[in-house]
Design an enzyme around this catalytic site. Sequence first.
Site, mmCIF file in Angstrom:
data_model
loop_
_atom_site.group_PDB
_atom_site.id
_atom_site.type_symbol
_atom_site.label_atom_id
_atom_site.label_comp_id
_atom_site.label_asym_id
_atom_site.label_seq_id
_atom_site.Cartn_x
_atom_site.Cartn_y
_atom_site.Cartn_z
ATOM 1 N N HIS A 182 -3.072 7.065 2.015
ATOM 2 C CA HIS A 182 -3.541 5.765 1.535
ATOM 3 C C HIS A 182 -4.910 5.502 2.160
ATOM 4 O O HIS A 182 -5.092 5.611 3.381
ATOM 5 C CB HIS A 182 -2.534 4.683 1.937
ATOM 6 C CG HIS A 182 -3.075 3.308 1.804
ATOM 7 N ND1 HIS A 182 -3.698 2.862 0.662
ATOM 8 C CD2 HIS A 182 -3.103 2.267 2.682
ATOM 9 C CE1 HIS A 182 -4.079 1.617 0.839
ATOM 10 N NE2 HIS A 182 -3.730 1.229 2.056
ATOM 11 N N ASN A 230 -10.049 -0.359 0.598
ATOM 12 C CA ASN A 230 -8.587 -0.255 0.471
ATOM 13 C C ASN A 230 -8.151 -0.906 -0.844
ATOM 14 O O ASN A 230 -8.192 -2.128 -0.975
ATOM 15 C CB ASN A 230 -7.958 -0.960 1.679
ATOM 16 C CG ASN A 230 -6.452 -0.976 1.651
ATOM 17 O OD1 ASN A 230 -5.832 -0.702 0.626
ATOM 18 N ND2 ASN A 230 -5.856 -1.303 2.783
ATOM 19 N N CYS A 267 0.818 -1.220 0.000
ATOM 20 C CA CYS A 267 0.000 0.000 0.000
ATOM 21 C C CYS A 267 0.850 1.268 0.000
ATOM 22 O O CYS A 267 0.313 2.370 -0.119
ATOM 23 C CB CYS A 267 -0.945 0.002 1.191
ATOM 24 S SG CYS A 267 -2.033 -1.422 1.186
HETATM 25 N N1 ACO Z 1 -17.700 -7.995 11.541
HETATM 26 C C1 ACO Z 1 -18.078 -8.187 12.812
HETATM 27 N N2 ACO Z 1 -17.216 -8.441 13.811
HETATM 28 C C2 ACO Z 1 -15.901 -8.482 13.494
HETATM 29 C C3 ACO Z 1 -15.442 -8.294 12.185
HETATM 30 C C4 ACO Z 1 -16.402 -8.052 11.176
HETATM 31 N N3 ACO Z 1 -16.058 -7.847 9.898
HETATM 32 N N4 ACO Z 1 -14.100 -8.386 12.179
HETATM 33 C C5 ACO Z 1 -13.728 -8.634 13.450
HETATM 34 N N5 ACO Z 1 -14.814 -8.698 14.228
HETATM 35 C C6 ACO Z 1 -14.869 -8.929 15.671
HETATM 36 C C7 ACO Z 1 -13.668 -9.701 16.150
HETATM 37 O O1 ACO Z 1 -13.898 -11.091 16.050
HETATM 38 C C8 ACO Z 1 -13.578 -9.248 17.589
HETATM 39 O O2 ACO Z 1 -14.496 -9.950 18.347
HETATM 40 P P1 ACO Z 1 -14.067 -10.532 19.790
HETATM 41 O O3 ACO Z 1 -13.734 -9.314 20.612
HETATM 42 O O4 ACO Z 1 -15.302 -11.247 20.226
HETATM 43 O O5 ACO Z 1 -12.894 -11.400 19.539
HETATM 44 C C9 ACO Z 1 -14.057 -7.790 17.548
HETATM 45 O O6 ACO Z 1 -14.815 -7.667 16.333
HETATM 46 C C10 ACO Z 1 -12.936 -6.784 17.524
HETATM 47 O O7 ACO Z 1 -11.981 -7.198 16.556
HETATM 48 P P2 ACO Z 1 -10.709 -6.357 16.216
HETATM 49 O O8 ACO Z 1 -9.914 -7.039 15.149
HETATM 50 O O9 ACO Z 1 -10.002 -6.014 17.482
HETATM 51 O O10 ACO Z 1 -11.406 -5.055 15.615
HETATM 52 P P3 ACO Z 1 -10.836 -3.603 15.462
HETATM 53 O O11 ACO Z 1 -11.619 -2.651 16.234
HETATM 54 O O12 ACO Z 1 -9.333 -3.577 15.601
HETATM 55 O O13 ACO Z 1 -11.169 -3.300 13.910
HETATM 56 C C11 ACO Z 1 -10.059 -3.303 11.802
HETATM 57 C C12 ACO Z 1 -10.656 -4.146 12.914
HETATM 58 C C13 ACO Z 1 -11.158 -2.488 11.176
HETATM 59 C C14 ACO Z 1 -9.466 -4.256 10.762
HETATM 60 C C15 ACO Z 1 -8.970 -2.368 12.385
HETATM 61 O O14 ACO Z 1 -8.102 -3.087 13.215
HETATM 62 C C16 ACO Z 1 -8.173 -1.697 11.305
HETATM 63 O O15 ACO Z 1 -8.667 -0.926 10.524
HETATM 64 N N6 ACO Z 1 -6.863 -1.956 11.234
HETATM 65 C C17 ACO Z 1 -6.009 -1.388 10.216
HETATM 66 C C18 ACO Z 1 -6.128 -2.228 9.001
HETATM 67 C C19 ACO Z 1 -5.520 -1.606 7.779
HETATM 68 O O16 ACO Z 1 -5.628 -0.429 7.555
HETATM 69 N N7 ACO Z 1 -4.905 -2.443 6.969
HETATM 70 C C20 ACO Z 1 -4.445 -2.042 5.721
HETATM 71 C C21 ACO Z 1 -2.996 -1.899 5.633
HETATM 72 S S1 ACO Z 1 -2.564 -1.547 3.976
HETATM 73 C C22 ACO Z 1 -1.828 -2.866 3.132
HETATM 74 O O17 ACO Z 1 -0.633 -2.896 2.988
HETATM 75 C C23 ACO Z 1 -2.639 -3.961 2.562
#
Ligand code: ACO
Length: 322
Positions: free
Chosen positions: A248, A278, A107
């Site tokens: 990004h 993304n 990315c």
């Molecule tokens: N729908 C519903 N529930 C979900 C989902 C979903 N799609 N995904 C995860 N959950 C649940 C999990 O199971 C967890 O439940 P639990 O507490 O019972 O175990 C809970 O929601 C919280 O999960 P987290 O992973 O901690 O959620 P978080 O608040 O961190 O949000 C997210 C997840 C949106 C992915 C966030 O961490 C994020 O945006 N991270 C950055 C990701 C990013 O930008 N990546 C791109 C990098 S670029 C590249 O090089 C490709």
Amino acid sequence: MIGVGGATPLPVLDNHALSALVDTSDDWIRSRTGITQRHLASSDVSLVDLASEAAQAALVHAGVATESVDLILLATSTPDDLFGTASLVQARLGAHNAVAFDLTAACSGFIFGLVTAAQYLRAGTYRTVVLIGADILSRWVDWSDRRTCILFGDGAGAVVLQADATDQLLGFELRSDGRLNHYLTLGYEPDPQTLVESVTIGQGKFKPIFMNGREVYRFAVTQVPEVIEKALFRAGLTTDDIDWLLLHQANQRILDAVADRLGIPREKVISNVSDYGNTSAASIPLALSEVVANGQIKPGDVVAAAGFGAGLTWGAAIFRWH
Ligand code: ACO
């Protein structure tokens, strides 16, 4: 930078339709990421199709003839051909005077490509460069993994850069840290196969995208503001000089958090993450092409752009829109 263009948006998969595939909801995805839909490439669409269309659009916008292109840089992590896809884009465009090669920095690919292109232009090696950011991550997402499949989409964007008396790249800073690689991977898994005694090779396959979302989030909101500040320092500018923050497009919460940490008002933050999700290396040129097309960005505006992602890699480039 004298021209920008994007590939035509692909078919849409919105959050409601996605909720039928995995246990998630429109509300969860929107509140955590700001994403409402993503565009996905059909099986008969290649990366060359998307990248070539974006490059062609940027060349038309720049008013530059294909024959005068010296260098084609294709930033991608999802090539059609692991040996290199840029030369196939060159052939499709008919840019026979150019040299073309792929550049992989996930990315961050567009920002790394922008800085690479600028070095050739500054050195006087080449006069006209087409830089493309294109990715089809839908090929590599595990569509049963709700932690990742909600985030990604496909697309391509491109810019045309030309050597100019006034250097438009005002400052930059690039970083990588392989010690954090395990937070976000699209890794190869060898399957040992003994050919003859004492010769065992590893013909395997790439595993789907794995991401530790929390760690990537933490990394992005701390490292991206820092790298922008360093690039601004190199440019002799401050955050007050920024007309547009072009990050990004990973997650609206990351865009907002970075803007807040830098003290940049929300109206200066470019965002289309809601419509695209993304799109990896494509996200910055795609967002740029939209704000140029709708007249939001004016010639002379200062843009602070930053990419971040797998590697881990991250970087910022401060440039003036021509
Ligand atoms: N729908 C519903 N529930 C979900 C989902 C979903 N799609 N995904 C995860 N959950 C649940 C999990 O199971 C967890 O439940 P639990 O507490 O019972 O175990 C809970 O929601 C919280 O999960 P987290 O992973 O901690 O959620 P978080 O608040 O961190 O949000 C997210 C997840 C949106 C992915 C966030 O961490 C994020 O945006 N991270 C950055 C990701 C990013 O930008 N990546 C791109 C990098 S670029 C590249 O090089 C490709």
